[in-house]
Design a protein around this motif. Structure first.
Motif, mmCIF file in Angstrom:
data_model
loop_
_atom_site.group_PDB
_atom_site.id
_atom_site.type_symbol
_atom_site.label_atom_id
_atom_site.label_comp_id
_atom_site.label_asym_id
_atom_site.label_seq_id
_atom_site.Cartn_x
_atom_site.Cartn_y
_atom_site.Cartn_z
ATOM 1 N N PHE A 36 0.839 -1.205 0.000
ATOM 2 C CA PHE A 36 0.000 0.000 0.000
ATOM 3 C C PHE A 36 0.875 1.257 0.000
ATOM 4 O O PHE A 36 0.643 2.196 -0.777
ATOM 5 N N GLY A 71 -6.991 -3.283 0.305
ATOM 6 C CA GLY A 71 -7.492 -2.887 1.612
ATOM 7 C C GLY A 71 -8.315 -3.985 2.273
ATOM 8 O O GLY A 71 -8.189 -4.238 3.481
ATOM 9 N N MET A 76 -3.937 2.343 7.139
ATOM 10 C CA MET A 76 -4.051 2.753 5.734
ATOM 11 C C MET A 76 -4.314 4.254 5.619
ATOM 12 O O MET A 76 -3.809 4.915 4.705
#
Length: 432
Positions: free
Chosen positions: A210, A228, A249
């Protein structure tokens, strides 16, 4: 000749126009979401205290999912572990924005709200611990009264039709953002169980990918949505509460704009998910978390059993005392000058409003008291404590609403066609 030192803006003074615009947009969504949240909580309470209460419990406890992936959860758990991840994702983005371009970007501006927020978490926890242990209870729920529910607090302000100045709202938002970070750290550190290091390793690898995608400026939801969901599922199976994945995140998303960008990835994600989080995810969590049976006996347990009483006193007394004392001492220590248009009574009113701890408090209550019989009085205590804090704050804020209305009118008044309020043009001329 040495240049004159730059004059510092007073504490809770006029916000820079870009910061005020960003705060106003964020709080508008939170306010609408807070009203929906308030409605969901009322529906849950009414539903759980009608002849159809068993239907409520059956729906809340209904299981579905993918057992092969370790994701066979009840509706209540899907809302707590799944939907609330969106809430914490948005909170992570907001925290990142505060750290990069907001109130927390420099130590000088961050010191006061951070000290106030940490004091507002430590004192309620201490009040709970002292109340519970001295009355023969346990310390398990010490973290329940720590967090402020910004959406619920703003809903109270909306119902009151108050004119709280932007600086006070921004300070409340900053407190809530730091509170959310503290809450998620408490969940991650103190409420982990049966750690699966293989799954956690996979979640860490997913977060690294990510981060790499962000660094390489890769765009497109089709990259991030599956990644995710994978990170979330691995985090859940790893034994750490899945909402931690949302915060992680959110902190990894870029919040600064590249040249030619209208909005950063963090801004775009927040713009898309904030309404879903505030208007759908959090209210659905409240719908299946706030449904507790209310009776004379259950209300009596709130004030006679040590754990629920600790929660009520932690929210109403501990939160108010902690934030006010932390703010006052930090202001004296940093030599910050309070906005002369305001008084310390306004800070006290804001501190009492921060005693509304709903979403994260209910979440931590479920984690600290997994037995439904033990959790029910704690949930009732969260509702009673938050309601008491709201009533106290409403009385204090309404008393000063005339002052707030005048300050808001001065902030917004603009007689020129350029759209810039006059007070900001005056500040630009005087160099403030």
């Amino acid at each position: 000749m040495a240049a004159a030192p730059r004059r510092r803006s007073p504490f809770l003074g006029l916000l820079p126009l870009p910061e005020r615009t960003a705060i106003t947009q964020a709080l508008r969504t939170e306010t609408v979401g807070g009203l929906v949240l308030l409605g969901a909580a009322v529906v849950a309470l009414v539903w759980a205290n009608t002849p159809w209460a068993d239907t409520y419990e059956r729906i809340r406890d209904l299981h579905f999912g993918i057992p092969a992936l370790g994701l066979d959860l009840s509706v209540g758990h899907w809302t707590a572990d799944g939907l609330l991840t969106l809430f914490f994702l948005v909170a992570g983005i907001e925290l990142k924005r505060e750290l990069v371009v907001g109130e927390l970007r420099t130590p000088a501006t961050a010191a006061l709200p951070v000290i106030a927020a940490f004091s507002g978490m430590a004192v309620p926890a201490a009040v709970y611990a002292v109340t519970s242990t001295t009355r023969g209870g346990g310390p398990d729920g010490w973290a329940v009264p720590m967090a402020t529910d910004i959406a619920f607090a703003l809903a109270v302000l909306a119902v009151l039709s108050t004119h709280l100045p932007a600086a006070l709202r921004a300070f409340l938002l900053t407190l809530a953002v730091v509170d959310d970070l503290g809450g998620i750290l408490v969940i991650a550190v103190f409420f982990t169980h049966d750690l699966n290091f293989v799954a956690l390793g996979g979640a860490s690898a997913g977060l690294a990918v990510f981060y790499l995608l962000q660094r390489l400026r890769v765009r497109g939801w089709w990259w991030y949505a599956p990644l995710g969901l994978t990170i979330w599922a691995l985090m859940y199976n790893g034994g750490i509460h899945a909402t931690v994945a949302g915060v992680a995140m959110g902190l990894l998303l870029r919040t600064t704009r590249d040249e030619g960008e209208d909005r950063s990835p963090g801004e775009r994600t927040s713009h898309l998910l904030h309404p879903v989080s505030a208007g759908v995810a959090v209210p659905l969590f409240a719908l299946f978390a706030a449904g507790v049976g209310v009776s004379v006996t259950s209300l009596g347990e709130v004030f006679t059993r040590p754990e629920p009483l600790g929660v009520v006193l932690g929210l109403v007394v501990g939160k108010t005392a902690g934030i006010f004392a932390g703010t006052f001492l930090a202001a004296r220590f940093t030599r910050a000058r309070l906005n002369p248009e305001l008084a310390w009574a306004d800070v006290f009113a804001l501190a009492s409003l921060a005693g509304i701890g709903f979403t994260v408090a209910l979440l931590i209550g479920d984690l600290a008291f997994p037995d439904p019989a033990a959790a029910a009085p704690v949930k009732a205590a969260v509702l009673i404590g938050s309601l008491t804090a709201a009533v106290l704050a409403a009385a204090l804020i309404r008393r000063r609403n005339g002052v707030y209305r005048r300050l808001c009118e001065e902030e917004d008044r603009g007689e020129d066609p350029d759209g810039v309020p006059d007070v900001r043009q005056a500040d630009a001329v005087t160099g403030r």
